[in-house]
Design an enzyme around this catalytic site. Structure first.
Site, mmCIF file in Angstrom:
data_model
loop_
_atom_site.group_PDB
_atom_site.id
_atom_site.type_symbol
_atom_site.label_atom_id
_atom_site.label_comp_id
_atom_site.label_asym_id
_atom_site.label_seq_id
_atom_site.Cartn_x
_atom_site.Cartn_y
_atom_site.Cartn_z
ATOM 1 N N HIS A 77 1.151 4.556 4.555
ATOM 2 C CA HIS A 77 0.352 5.190 3.518
ATOM 3 C C HIS A 77 0.739 6.660 3.341
ATOM 4 O O HIS A 77 0.983 7.122 2.221
ATOM 5 C CB HIS A 77 -1.139 5.084 3.855
ATOM 6 C CG HIS A 77 -1.649 3.680 3.815
ATOM 7 N ND1 HIS A 77 -2.958 3.357 4.135
ATOM 8 C CD2 HIS A 77 -1.039 2.516 3.514
ATOM 9 C CE1 HIS A 77 -3.125 2.046 4.019
ATOM 10 N NE2 HIS A 77 -1.979 1.519 3.643
ATOM 11 N N SER A 90 0.805 -1.214 0.000
ATOM 12 C CA SER A 90 0.000 0.000 0.000
ATOM 13 C C SER A 90 0.843 1.271 0.000
ATOM 14 O O SER A 90 0.510 2.242 -0.680
ATOM 15 C CB SER A 90 -0.932 0.008 1.221
ATOM 16 O OG SER A 90 -1.768 -1.116 1.220
#
Length: 204
Positions: free
Chosen positions: A151, A95
């Site tokens: 992230h 991610s």
């Protein structure tokens, strides 16, 4: 549990999960290896879906070599941020790298999207969609068990690198296309070599 749908933290740690106490104690290979691991099929499917939705666009704009190098830089950068700010848990997944690629794409489209035939309206439409994507996914990252630091770290790295590279390419196109590509390739080879050496050393 340890199944295709839900992999245990112990198994993920064994195969390369990012964990500060190990990663910063001679097992730097985890900074890359953890991005290849996922918590189950659903986690893997979500990341593949996101990457396939905008990855091809950036690959066409930046080229295959640069795309792979940028993915590697974003992946390892996000892992470093995760280890620093979220090092007490086992972190895995691509991610952070995907957020990095997306951040790079947004800056690329904003600064030099016109060179690829994008009109002003199309550029702003892409940016609006991008902001919605980022907002939704960062909100989702607030859920327990989601690594927000990876992230955000990946996104900021992508935005920063994308903004810098886009302006350099705009001002010095011939210089950028050759020099930056060489730098990224060399950097990628150095990082991969370091990760491999660290893995062999920790496994011996």
């Amino acid at each position: 549990t340890n199944s295709l749908m839900d992999v245990s933290a112990e198994a993920l740690l064994k195969f390369g999960g990012n964990f500060k106490a190990l990663t910063f104690s001679g097992e730097e290979w985890r900074l890359w290896a953890n991005t290849l691991l996922h918590g189950g099929l659903i986690h893997l499917a979500m990341n593949i879906s996101c990457l396939c939705s905008f990855g091809p666009m950036l690959e066409r704009m930046a080229g295959h070599v640069k795309f792979l190098a940028l993915y590697l830089v974003a992946a390892i950068g996000a892992s470093v941020v995760s280890a620093i700010f979220n090092g007490d848990v086992v972190s895995i997944g691509a991610s952070g790298a995907i957020f990095g690629i997306f951040g790079y794409l947004m800056m690329y489209v904003l600064v030099i999207g016109w060179r690829f035939g994008l009109t002003k309206d199309l550029i702003w439409a892409h940016l609006k969609q991008g902001l919605i994507f980022v907002g939704v996914n960062l909100a989702y990252s607030l859920r327990p068990g989601i690594d927000m630091s990876a992230h955000v770290g990946g996104l900021l790295i992508g935005v920063g690198v994308g903004f810098l590279f886009a302006f350099v390419e705009l001002l010095y196109p011939k210089f950028f296309s050759r020099f930056i590509k060489c730098v990224l390739v060399v950097l990628s080879l150095v990082v991969i070599s370091k990760m491999t050496y660290s893995w062999i050393k920790s496994d011996s």
